[in-house]
Design an enzyme around this catalytic site. Structure first.
Site, PDB file in Angstrom:
ATOM      1  N   ASP A  10      16.725-103.206 -61.554  1.00 61.32           N
ATOM      2  CA  ASP A  10      17.674-104.290 -61.753  1.00 61.32           C
ATOM      3  C   ASP A  10      18.376-103.944 -63.083  1.00 61.32           C
ATOM      4  OD1 ASP A  10      18.892-106.900 -61.638  1.00 61.32           O
ATOM      5  OD2 ASP A  10      17.436-107.542 -63.134  1.00 61.32           O
ATOM      6  N   LEU A  11      19.523-104.546 -63.341  1.00 56.74           N
ATOM      7  CA  LEU A  11      20.239-104.224 -64.584  1.00 56.74           C
ATOM      8  C   LEU A  11      20.088-105.322 -65.650  1.00 56.74           C
ATOM      9  CD1 LEU A  11      22.323-102.534 -66.241  1.00 56.74           C
ATOM     10  CD2 LEU A  11      24.101-103.824 -65.066  1.00 56.74           C
ATOM     11  N   ASP A  12      20.678-106.493 -65.353  1.00 58.67           N
ATOM     12  CA  ASP A  12      20.715-107.582 -66.340  1.00 58.67           C
ATOM     13  C   ASP A  12      19.303-108.097 -66.624  1.00 58.67           C
ATOM     14  OD1 ASP A  12      23.624-107.804 -66.513  1.00 58.67           O
ATOM     15  OD2 ASP A  12      23.540-108.593 -64.482  1.00 58.67           O
ATOM     16  N   THR A  18      21.900-108.419 -71.059  1.00 61.36           N
ATOM     17  CA  THR A  18      23.142-109.123 -70.712  1.00 61.36           C
ATOM     18  C   THR A  18      22.855-110.514 -70.149  1.00 61.36           C
ATOM     19  OG1 THR A  18      23.004-107.638 -68.853  1.00 61.36           O
ATOM     20  CG2 THR A  18      24.866-107.321 -70.331  1.00 61.36           C
ATOM     21  N   LYS A  46      19.186-116.371 -62.553  1.00 64.36           N
ATOM     22  CA  LYS A  46      18.967-114.940 -62.796  1.00 64.36           C
ATOM     23  C   LYS A  46      18.867-114.176 -61.465  1.00 64.36           C
ATOM     24  CE  LYS A  46      16.916-115.146 -67.374  1.00 64.36           C
ATOM     25  NZ  LYS A  46      15.690-114.991 -68.176  1.00 64.36           N
ATOM     26  N   SER A 117      21.438-103.971 -58.609  1.00 63.85           N
ATOM     27  CA  SER A 117      21.838-105.172 -59.353  1.00 63.85           C
ATOM     28  C   SER A 117      22.794-106.007 -58.511  1.00 63.85           C
ATOM     29  CB  SER A 117      22.551-104.754 -60.646  1.00 63.85           C
ATOM     30  OG  SER A 117      23.200-105.863 -61.238  1.00 63.85           O
ATOM     31  N   ALA A 118      22.763-107.319 -58.748  1.00 65.05           N
ATOM     32  CA  ALA A 118      23.701-108.228 -58.065  1.00 65.05           C
ATOM     33  C   ALA A 118      25.061-108.219 -58.749  1.00 65.05           C
ATOM     34  CB  ALA A 118      23.133-109.642 -58.081  1.00 65.05           C
ATOM     35  N   LYS A 148      20.367-111.350 -53.584  1.00 58.06           N
ATOM     36  CA  LYS A 148      18.978-111.715 -53.854  1.00 58.06           C
ATOM     37  C   LYS A 148      18.866-113.242 -53.783  1.00 58.06           C
ATOM     38  CE  LYS A 148      18.846-107.890 -57.122  1.00 58.06           C
ATOM     39  NZ  LYS A 148      18.700-107.450 -58.522  1.00 58.06           N
ATOM     40  N   GLU A 172      12.174-105.730 -61.923  1.00 59.77           N
ATOM     41  CA  GLU A 172      12.945-106.985 -61.921  1.00 59.77           C
ATOM     42  C   GLU A 172      12.493-107.934 -63.020  1.00 59.77           C
ATOM     43  OE1 GLU A 172      15.182-108.896 -60.840  1.00 59.77           O
ATOM     44  OE2 GLU A 172      16.085-107.795 -59.209  1.00 59.77           O
ATOM     45  N   ASP A 173      13.439-108.751 -63.492  1.00 58.44           N
ATOM     46  CA  ASP A 173      13.080-109.804 -64.462  1.00 58.44           C
ATOM     47  C   ASP A 173      13.303-111.205 -63.878  1.00 58.44           C
ATOM     48  OD1 ASP A 173      15.928-109.608 -64.448  1.00 58.44           O
ATOM     49  OD2 ASP A 173      15.942-110.825 -66.269  1.00 58.44           O
TER      50      ASP A 173
HETATM   51  C1  BG6 Z   1      22.783-110.505 -61.886  1.00 61.37           C
HETATM   52  C2  BG6 Z   1      22.567-111.517 -62.988  1.00 61.37           C
HETATM   53  O1  BG6 Z   1      22.304-109.272 -62.294  1.00 61.37           O
HETATM   54  O2  BG6 Z   1      24.159-110.385 -61.589  1.00 61.37           O
HETATM   55  C3  BG6 Z   1      23.204-112.845 -62.621  1.00 61.37           C
HETATM   56  O3  BG6 Z   1      21.180-111.691 -63.195  1.00 61.37           O
HETATM   57  C4  BG6 Z   1      24.674-112.632 -62.267  1.00 61.37           C
HETATM   58  O4  BG6 Z   1      23.072-113.732 -63.699  1.00 61.37           O
HETATM   59  C5  BG6 Z   1      24.789-111.587 -61.159  1.00 61.37           C
HETATM   60  O5  BG6 Z   1      25.251-113.862 -61.823  1.00 61.37           O
HETATM   61  C6  BG6 Z   1      26.250-111.286 -60.799  1.00 61.37           C
HETATM   62  O6  BG6 Z   1      26.861-110.657 -61.893  1.00 61.37           O
HETATM   63  P1  BG6 Z   1      28.412-110.412 -62.091  1.00 61.37           P
HETATM   64  O7  BG6 Z   1      28.462-109.511 -63.298  1.00 61.37           O
HETATM   65  O8  BG6 Z   1      28.926-109.755 -60.845  1.00 61.37           O
HETATM   66  O9  BG6 Z   1      29.034-111.756 -62.318  1.00 61.37           O
HETATM   67 MG    MG Z   2      17.920-109.384 -63.874  1.00 57.33          MG
END
Ligand code: BG6
Ligand code: MG
Length: 211
Positions: A10-12, A18, A46, A117-118, A148, A172-173
């Site tokens: 996962d990224l964020d 972030t 999240k 990542s989402a 997710k 994942e977090d």
């Molecule tokens: C996820 C975050 O990685 O990405 C969420 O945990 C975020 O908080 C989602 O809403 C979508 O991100 P973005 O950058 O496309 O708005």
């Molecule tokens: Mg995350």
């Protein structure tokens, strides 16, 4: 002989912090809409896509029916514009503890790496962090129908890497992310969240955790 051939990150909140900027931008948007959110509510945002996060905020304020799909799209874009300003100065110094060393360790062991990542901002953030080249595959969420906690993002990641679920581990977090991994039958490492393996922080990540 190790059975793990790939790690999906996962990224964020896993690679870089972030998550705090997502929260800040959502908090400002919620304030503007007259809806109260706090850090505990934020836990359920999240890992959740941009549009679904906004819908959850509106539902929390009993205002979901007050906005058309077009207005929801516009508000989500507005939040993203503020988020992009907040992450403008992200650099390699913003990598979470132990991440770069872990990426190097995995690379040296020829373990494949993907980003699941989402976030639609993921490629840009990886570029800013200077770690784009470690990843053989980055899930493009523009082509994913169910975010997710559905398993789709992680299933796409292992397909992109050409490995089976049993050969991969996901990091994942977020609760939504752990649920997505479970549904994809990929074993999980939870950072500050309960997974098959649970760690308090990224500083504890190391290759010996992989079976
Ligand atoms: C996820 C975050 O990685 O990405 C969420 O945990 C975020 O908080 C989602 O809403 C979508 O991100 P973005 O950058 O496309 O708005
Ligand atoms: Mg995350």
């Amino acid at each position: 002989m190790r059975t793990t051939k790939a790690v999906v990150f996962d990224l964020d909140g896993v690679i870089t912090d972030t998550a705090k900027y997502h929260y800040l931008a959502w908090k400002n948007m919620a304030d503007k809409l007259g809806i109260q959110i706090d850090e505990s509510f934020n836990e359920q945002l999240k890992g959740v896509s941009r549009i679904d996060s906004l819908k959850r905020i509106l539902a929390h304020g009993n205002k979901l029916d007050a906005y058309s799909p077009e207005e929801i799209e516009r508000l989500a874009n507005e939040k993203n514009e503020e988020y992009k300003v907040l992450i403008e100065d992200v650099t390699a110094a913003d990598l979470l503890p132990g991440i770069e060393a872990f990426l190097q360790e995995l690379k040296a062991a020829s373990i494949k790496m993907a980003i699941g990542s989402a976030s639609k901002n993921a490629p840009m953030i990886l570029e800013k962090l200077g770690i784009l080249d470690y990843f053989e595959y980055i899930v493009d969420v523009n082509h994913i129908v169910n975010g997710k906690p559905a398993p789709d993002i992680f299933l796409d990641a292992i397909q992109g890497l050409g490995v089976k679920a049993s050969e991969a581990v996901g990091i994942e977090d977020a609760e939504a992310g752990i649920e997505a991994l479970q549904k994809a039958q990929i074993s999980s490492i939870g950072i500050g969240v309960i997974g098959d393996t649970t760690l308090p922080s990224t500083a504890e990540l190391n290759i010996s955790l992989l079976s």
